[in-house]
Scaffold this motif. Structure first.
Motif, PDB file in Angstrom:
ATOM      1  N   LEU A  72       0.820  -1.213   0.000  1.00  0.00           N
ATOM      2  CA  LEU A  72       0.000   0.000   0.000  1.00  0.00           C
ATOM      3  C   LEU A  72       0.856   1.266   0.000  1.00  0.00           C
ATOM      4  O   LEU A  72       0.528   2.253  -0.654  1.00  0.00           O
ATOM      5  N   ASN A  79     -10.601   3.446   6.415  1.00  0.00           N
ATOM      6  CA  ASN A  79     -10.691   2.231   5.597  1.00  0.00           C
ATOM      7  C   ASN A  79     -10.719   2.524   4.102  1.00  0.00           C
ATOM      8  O   ASN A  79     -10.406   1.666   3.308  1.00  0.00           O
ATOM      9  N   TRP A  80     -11.174   3.713   3.750  1.00  0.00           N
ATOM     10  CA  TRP A  80     -11.341   4.015   2.336  1.00  0.00           C
ATOM     11  C   TRP A  80     -10.137   4.750   1.773  1.00  0.00           C
ATOM     12  O   TRP A  80     -10.131   5.156   0.614  1.00  0.00           O
ATOM     13  N   ASP A 104      -7.166   3.845   0.858  1.00  0.00           N
ATOM     14  CA  ASP A 104      -6.482   3.263  -0.293  1.00  0.00           C
ATOM     15  C   ASP A 104      -7.360   3.248  -1.529  1.00  0.00           C
ATOM     16  O   ASP A 104      -6.873   3.298  -2.652  1.00  0.00           O
ATOM     17  N   VAL A 105      -8.664   3.157  -1.314  1.00  0.00           N
ATOM     18  CA  VAL A 105      -9.574   3.238  -2.456  1.00  0.00           C
ATOM     19  C   VAL A 105      -9.468   4.634  -3.071  1.00  0.00           C
ATOM     20  O   VAL A 105      -9.409   4.793  -4.295  1.00  0.00           O
ATOM     21  N   PHE A 122      -6.307   4.923  -5.046  1.00  0.00           N
ATOM     22  CA  PHE A 122      -6.429   4.225  -6.323  1.00  0.00           C
ATOM     23  C   PHE A 122      -7.250   5.041  -7.321  1.00  0.00           C
ATOM     24  O   PHE A 122      -6.887   5.162  -8.497  1.00  0.00           O
ATOM     25  N   LEU A 131      -5.162   7.695  -8.689  1.00  0.00           N
ATOM     26  CA  LEU A 131      -4.220   7.166  -9.686  1.00  0.00           C
ATOM     27  C   LEU A 131      -4.907   7.000 -11.044  1.00  0.00           C
ATOM     28  O   LEU A 131      -4.402   7.440 -12.076  1.00  0.00           O
ATOM     29  N   VAL A 132      -6.075   6.375 -11.018  1.00  0.00           N
ATOM     30  CA  VAL A 132      -6.785   6.137 -12.274  1.00  0.00           C
ATOM     31  C   VAL A 132      -7.150   7.464 -12.925  1.00  0.00           C
ATOM     32  O   VAL A 132      -6.955   7.659 -14.131  1.00  0.00           O
TER      33      VAL A 132
END
Lengths: 344, 316, 258
Positions: free
Chosen positions: B244, B285-286, B288-289, B292, B295-296
């Motif tokens: 991560l 908890n969110w 890393d979402v 991501f 990043l996208v």
């Protein structure tokens, strides 16, 4: 080593020569016998092939046939089209969760759910693929890697699908053709998966030999040039993704119906990497090679206990070693070249 | 969604964002530097960082700290920290060089496809994670508290503590040194030459293999120093800690424009801040979402990042 | 005057502050062999990359058979009628010669993936048509005996010719050849010249980038000269040979280029 390699090749060439020379009746007999052997495998009780920890027939179902099915699916993406997908486990997870949720919350049975499992995985393929496939290889790899992990994180954090504890009491398939699917006996699941695998192989081979297969190979060889030659590269990459996804979803649904309870922890990156290792080890782009890879890499850790503890270490190492020594795998994709005399 | 924490802790979240960003920066520089010379993402870089944290943990074991002692006096702590950073830099730097030789060099010299190099690096990455998972028995390795982390300076909701100051000051010093290396040394010139045009660099007599080795070394050393800061700040590690952190650092590099050193710095601090603020609203908890998704989005909307070059089409 | 199949109008290309092409105008007419020459780095290949849609020009227009192709993806432009070869051979190495050509021929039919899977009559017909076209083109360039060999295993000269066959499979209105004679010996160059004429006689217009002046002067109907991204001359081979600006641009280069 060199000698071994040479003789293995000879065997393959010899088989190829025989196959080219055989008439259709001979080929049909060969196919039937081979397929018959595979259906009969769980009936064998041979101490040589038996596995120490788990019964051979359950090893046949997981990992052998499951890995094979997933490897064939991933091979369309990685081997045929040259797209590195590191999040293949996501499609497997989506298939598994689709079966789990629908079978628990709706009156649909396994057979009715299967199309949904595949459709949802395909949809995920489109949602991920449409943006991601525009990117170059290494970016795509990291995006798919992230995607695989995100699907898991979302599953952990979504209480409606069981959160970290997952889902239990998932119904299995209802009986079909008089075959019962029970918790105790893995053999019907093996036969079911084998049947579906054969169908998938049939489809993939058919596509490979036609326009889509050529488009995929051209993309793998040189994407820019494929585009210059009129190949709609994005469309074909997306199709590869969708087909790979559908196969992954299919595998996931069968898996969930057999083990009856699933948790997000079953769907970690390690599984993606193991399947990738099967494809790389067996021979990227060769459907028989990747199945061989899946069988060897699935079976070896079950048979040799010391391997099972160090499975991922071994798989990771294998990927480095294979790329350095034999980048085309154990059984490389190889077109048999035919040399003709100059005709004029 | 709950915005109350975001509002009440705005300044302290910002400070944490900068601290986390400084750690990301040290790692993302490795991605960016290697990308510059190889035009390839080094997938195993996150494991180079992980090995650094393991080295620091190993060193601290040698001191016999249990974490229940009184905090060390500042001078002594700084001395020990320098030792951590040095050991981690050596171990991570060495691992990075080794990694390049084992996973990349032969393939590069064979002229293998990018796909082969990627797979090789991914294999190496998983190999390393699993080896350390076995060594650590899949446990979280907790690091003793060596320094008093109580805030020594408070303005409103902004709490300044010694560890955060250490990370920020330390990282700044490293960035200044790096700036010097890249712009004013022969090595830096070599790296810049290979990054801009490998063929011409060869013609000008640059030994590309050696420059690539040094680039991995530099990236590894930076990640090693980063891992020392990470251990002091987070006080724990595990075999897959790199995953991560690596995704975050990579996202930061892309956000800034991969291949661009200044971009990696700006991207890292920006990402650190974004993560802290969004976590305050959506929940940790969110985090890393969110990373991501960033990043996208960056790759889709502006793949060149804030400062970078065009990535999608390498030169024909 | 015959119809213009490819027109490049006032094309300006900037790469990060460097002007690669400066207001270049070019055209290729029906039934003609046009050549594009110029010293290294003059922007010749950039012209190909612009017209085939790989780069987007900063300003200007590209027109194929009367239709603007600006903003189309390369594969769409290819289907509209531009086939190209590459300065450094870029074949699909792990595919057979026939498959290389068939891949390009495939793009002329509309068979989809589902049709290929279930083998409807249309996909079967299209499949046969692609293979037939591939073999026909391999015969045309004299490579039919190599049809089932992998492209990467072909001799150098055959690889160059295979690239031409592959581009022809698109039924291009204009065939773009990027230094097709590179690495050829004099005899092969003569054969290549004949092949290009044969291609023109089959009804494909040709735009040729080439360093070999004797080949260019021998087969071209019209020659355009680029230097530092500017078109400095255009005319028949005879006119170009006499043009002072061209001679200046080539000074010192002319010797080793012939």
């Amino acid at each position: 080593m060199a000698l071994m390699k040479a003789s293995a090749f000879n065997l393959r060439d010899k088989f190829g020569d025989w196959w080219d020379g055989a008439n259709s009746a001979q080929r049909t007999v060969f196919r039937i016998v081979l397929i018959g052997i595979f259906y009969a495998l769980p009936m064998l009780n041979n101490p040589i092939i038996d596995t120490p920890e788990t019964s051979f027939s359950s090893v046949l179902f997981y990992p052998l046939i499951m890995f094979s099915l997933m490897a064939v699916g991933l091979n369309v993406v990685v081997g045929k089209s040259g797209i590195l997908d590191l999040g293949y486990v996501a499609f497997f997870a989506i298939g598994a969760y689709t079966h789990a949720v629908l079978s628990i919350h709706t009156p649909l049975n396994f057979w009715e759910i299967l199309p949904f499992a595949m459709a949802f995985a395909m949809l995920a393929g489109v949602i991920l693929g449409l943006p991601a496939l525009r990117l170059r290889g290494d970016y795509l790899a990291i995006i798919t890697l992230g995607f695989g992990e995100i699907v898991r994180i979302v599953a952990v954090n979504t209480e409606a699908i069981g959160g970290a504890a997952g889902l239990t009491d998932i119904p299995g398939p209802t009986s079909i053709l008089g075959i019962e699917f029970t918790v105790m006996d893995p053999r019907p699941y093996y036969w079911l998966t084998l049947t579906l695998l054969l169908l998938v192989i049939w489809g993939v081979i058919r596509l490979s030999h036609r326009k889509p297969g050529r488009a995929w190979e051209a993309i793998r060889e040189d994407e820019d040039v494929a585009e210059f030659m009129g190949v709609a590269t994005l469309k074909y990459k997306l199709w590869a993704f969708i087909i790979g996804g559908a196969v992954g979803g299919l595998a996931g649904a069968i898996y969930a119906s057999q083990i009856r309870s699933i948790q997000p922890e079953l769907f970690t990156l390690n599984l993606s990497i193991m399947i990738l290792a099967c494809v790389v080890f067996g021979g990227m782009g060769n459907i028989w090679g990747v199945i061989l890879g899946a069988v060897i890499l699935g079976y070896a850790p079950e048979k040799l206990r010391f391997l099972s503890d160090y499975r991922i270490i071994f798989f990771g190492l294998l990927m480095v070693v294979m790329m350095n020594i034999r980048p085309n795998g154990l059984m490389p994709r190889k077109k048999r070249e035919h040399f003709q005399e100059k005709s004029k | 969604m709950d915005f109350s924490i975001l509002i009440s802790d705005f300044w302290s979240l910002g400070l944490d964002g900068l601290v986390v960003g400084a750690i990301y920066a040290l790692i993302s520089l490795g991605y960016t530097l290697v990308y510059g010379v190889l035009r390839l993402i080094n997938f195993a870089h996150s494991e180079i960082f992980m090995i650094g944290t393991m080295a620091v943990y190993f060193v601290v074991l040698q001191f016999g700290f249990t974490g229940y002692e009184d905090p060390l006096p500042l001078i002594k702590f700084i001395g020990i920290f320098l030792l951590f950073a040095t050991v981690a830099a050596i171990v991570s730097g060495g691992s990075a060089v080794l990694l390049e030789i084992v996973a990349y060099r032969r393939l590069r010299n064979m002229g293998a496809s990018r796909l082969s190099s990627l797979i090789s690096a991914i294999g190496a990455s998983f190999f390393l994670v699993e080896v350390f998972r076995k060594i650590s028995d899949s446990k979280n390795l907790d690091f003793p508290r060596l320094i008093n982390k109580d805030p020594f300076f408070t303005v409103g909701t902004l709490y300044l503590s010694a560890d955060k100051v250490l990370v920020l000051v330390g990282a700044t010093i490293i960035f200044l040194i790096l700036n010097r290396i890249i712009n004013h040394t022969k090595l830096g010139m070599g790296i810049r030459a290979v990054s801009q045009d490998e063929r011409t660099a060869i013609l000008m007599g640059v030994n590309v293999n050696r420059i690539i080795s040094y680039t991995f070394l530099l990236g590894g050393v930076l990640a090693g120093v980063g891992s020392a800061f990470y251990m002091v700040f987070y006080e724990t590690t595990k075999a897959n800690v790199g995953f991560l952190v690596g995704i975050s650092a990579f996202t930061a590099a892309v956000l800034g424009g991969i291949g661009n050193v200044r971009g990696a710095l700006v991207g890292s601090f920006a990402l650190g801040l974004i993560q802290q603020y969004t976590s305050a609203v959506l929940g940790y908890n969110w985090r890393d979402v969110v990373t991501f998704v960033i990043l996208v989005l960056v790759l889709l909307v502006k793949p060149t990042g804030l400062f970078g070059e065009a990535l999608q089409k390498a030169r024909v | 005057m015959s119809k213009k199949l490819l027109e490049v109008q006032d094309v300006l290309v900037n790469f990060g502050g460097v002007t690669a092409l400066n207001k270049v105008n070019l055209h290729v007419s029906e039934g003609e062999i046009a050549a594009l020459i110029g010293p290294n780095g003059a922007g010749k290949t950039t012209v190909f990359n612009i017209v085939t849609g790989y780069y987007t020009p900063t300003s200007g227009r590209v027109i194929v058979d009367g239709e603007s192709v600006l903003g189309l993806r390369p594969y769409q432009i290819a289907r509209k009628g531009l086939g190209r070869t590459f300065q450094n051979i870029r074949l699909f190495g792990d595919m057979t010669a026939a498959e290389n050509v068939a891949t390009a021929a495939d793009s002329l039919n509309k068979s989809g993936l589902v049709g290929s899977l279930f083998g409807g009559p249309r996909s079967r017909r299209d499949e046969a048509a692609s293979m037939e076209k591939a073999h026909e083109l391999l015969r045309f360039i004299g490579l039919d005996h190599r049809a089932l060999q992998m492209a990467k295993n072909l001799p150098y000269g055959d690889q160059r010719r295979l690239e031409i066959a592959r581009a022809l499979a698109l039924n291009p209105k204009v065939l773009l050849l990027d230094e097709p004679a590179a690495g050829f010996n004099p005899q092969e160059k003569i054969e290549l010249g004949e092949l290009i004429r044969k291609i023109r006689d089959r009804g494909f217009a040709v735009l040729l980038i080439e360093h070999d002046m004797s080949l260019v002067m021998d087969i071209s109907d019209r020659v355009s000269v680029l230097d530092f991204g500017q078109k400095i001359a255009e005319g028949t081979p005879v006119e170009i040979q006499k043009n002072q600006r061209v001679i200046d641009a080539y000074l010192g280069v002319a010797e080793d280029a012939s």
